[in-house]
Design an enzyme around this catalytic site. Structure first.
Site, mmCIF file in Angstrom:
data_model
loop_
_atom_site.group_PDB
_atom_site.id
_atom_site.type_symbol
_atom_site.label_atom_id
_atom_site.label_comp_id
_atom_site.label_asym_id
_atom_site.label_seq_id
_atom_site.Cartn_x
_atom_site.Cartn_y
_atom_site.Cartn_z
ATOM 1 N N HIS A 144 0.828 -1.200 0.000
ATOM 2 C CA HIS A 144 0.000 0.000 0.000
ATOM 3 C C HIS A 144 0.864 1.252 0.000
ATOM 4 O O HIS A 144 2.093 1.194 0.141
ATOM 5 C CB HIS A 144 -0.959 0.002 1.207
ATOM 6 C CG HIS A 144 -0.279 0.010 2.554
ATOM 7 N ND1 HIS A 144 0.139 1.159 3.180
ATOM 8 C CD2 HIS A 144 0.059 -1.001 3.392
ATOM 9 C CE1 HIS A 144 0.681 0.868 4.347
ATOM 10 N NE2 HIS A 144 0.657 -0.442 4.507
ATOM 11 N N CYS A 156 2.970 -5.042 6.869
ATOM 12 C CA CYS A 156 2.676 -4.754 5.469
ATOM 13 C C CYS A 156 3.814 -3.953 4.839
ATOM 14 O O CYS A 156 4.669 -3.417 5.525
ATOM 15 C CB CYS A 156 1.367 -3.997 5.355
ATOM 16 S SG CYS A 156 -0.090 -4.997 5.752
#
Length: 406
Positions: free
Chosen positions: A292, A311
């Site tokens: 992301h 992440c």
């Protein structure tokens, strides 16, 4: 200017160990050509370069070195035992006079640190933080180990990876898109901190989400956000909706002390303030790991970017989205219109894009110089592998760390 001249003079008088390191980092420098080189050929060149550099370092005598050791940031004005070890190590490497002793980080030590950082193609700031300290504490034999191991892993990846793949190298904290065998895009990344490691995944991107919401993951909720709710009546997240038992509530009027984490959900709304930035790239793994953007671009200026909860944050998430969505016939103009809508929009990729996470602590940069990266998750502490012949079968894949606390 005087500091720059001093730095250059230091570099003209390398000690034997530094001379060997300098030779190893520049050995077999390639000649640029106008011909397009496939990414597989690039990896072959990198692996050969690393093995050759390792061979040079392996001729060095195995002698003890002064190690600074982990601890707080060292900078001009610092003092103490770790600064004394820093001066010893800089002297061993030829950046300070060997007769120099002391436990004060003065102008001379600052110049020597900057000279070392310059020689390693690191950020030249005179600060001995995580990246600089690890590089100083690395012996020639340990550097050779990193090179051999990474060369072996590169050959295995080259022989097994698909022609189109997104490659996330955790130690270098970079992400590369390879399309049809050619490197299309490379950028800095942010990966999981050591207490919340990014797993070694083989996965695929199935969807691109434009203007995503962010639902706080269970581990972050339990360890970070619920304690904030209990202490301050706020999760500390801009433009977030807090749900209790499935219903939105005003967090400041709730007594959170007897509320269990499973009763709470926190969702941050889309926008530039969102922790995921404007793009999320969904994977299929059970660990809630995905790629992301971010609302903290300054973090990409750091040498060590192990600050996420697992992440992978991308420095140029917009560029990655444009590259992937081009295959779905979404132009940049249409993407601009999607961003203006300020609401989540899911795009399913007609052909999911493979993603491979690798652990290469040695790479080769655009100047054909070897770059050594910290062993951020302490995965390379066992014995160094022997040099792998070109015809050797690919090694077994790296083991996956314990289940990710996303």
């Amino acid at each position: 200017m005087q500091a720059l001249r001093t730095l250059n003079n230091q570099r003209r008088r390398p000690a034997p160990i530094l001379a060997a390191l300098t030779l190893a980092l520049s050995v077999l420098a390639g000649t640029a050509t106008a011909q397009t080189v496939s990414y597989r050929d690039t990896l072959t060149g990198w692996a050969d370069r690393l093995d050759a550099a390792a061979a040079v370092l392996e001729t060095e005598p195995d002698r003890p070195i002064a190690r600074i050791g982990s601890g707080p940031l060292l900078k001009k004005g610092s003092s103490g035992e770790r600064v004394e070890r820093l001066t010893q190590r800089l002297a061993e490497l030829g950046f300070l006079d060997r007769a120099r002793h002391g436990d004060l980080f003065d102008d001379g030590v600052d110049t020597a640190v900057r000279a070392f950082q310059f020689s390693q193609r690191m950020k030249v700031d005179g600060l001995v933080g995580g990246g600089t300290r690890v590089a100083l504490d690395r012996s020639p034999q340990e550097a050779a180990t990193q090179m051999r191991r990474s060369a072996m892993s590169m050959r295995a990846f080259r022989d097994t990876a698909p022609d189109t793949v997104i490659l996330v190298n955790l130690p270098s904290q970079t992400t590369t898109l390879v399309r049809d065998g050619q490197e299309a895009l490379t950028m800095r990344s942010i990966v999981g901190r050591p207490s919340r490691e990014t797993p070694m995944l083989q996965d695929r991107i199935t969807h691109v989400i434009v203007n995503p919401t962010w639902t706080v993951p269970p581990t972050v909720l339990k360890e970070d956000k619920l304690p904030l709710l209990r202490a301050k009546g706020s999760p500390g997240i801009a433009n977030a909706v807090v749900y209790l038992d499935g219903e939105p509530v005003e967090p400041a009027i709730v007594d959170w002390h007897n509320v269990s984490p499973r009763r709470v959900r926190i969702v941050q709304q889309p926008g530039d303030h969102n922790a995921l930035g404007r793009f999320r790239f969904n994977l299929t793994n059970p660990y809630n790991i995905y790629l992301h953007g971010t609302n903290e671009p300054k973090l990409f200026d750091r040498e060590i970017r192990t600050v996420s909860s697992g992440c992978v944050r991308l420095e140029d998430a917009r560029g990655m989205a444009e590259a992937l969505l081009a295959s779905e016939h979404i132009s940049t103009a249409r993407l601009d219109r999607m961003l203006e809508r300020q609401e989540p929009q899911w795009v399913k990729l007609s052909q999911p894009v493979p993603v491979r996470f690798v652990y290469w602590t040695a790479t080769v940069d655009e100047r054909d110089a070897v770059r050594l990266h910290p062993d951020i998750y302490d995965l390379n502490e066992d014995t160094a592998p022997a040099a792998a012949p070109e015809s050797a079968a690919p090694g077994s894949p790296d083991p996956m760390p314990p289940a990710q606390r996303a």
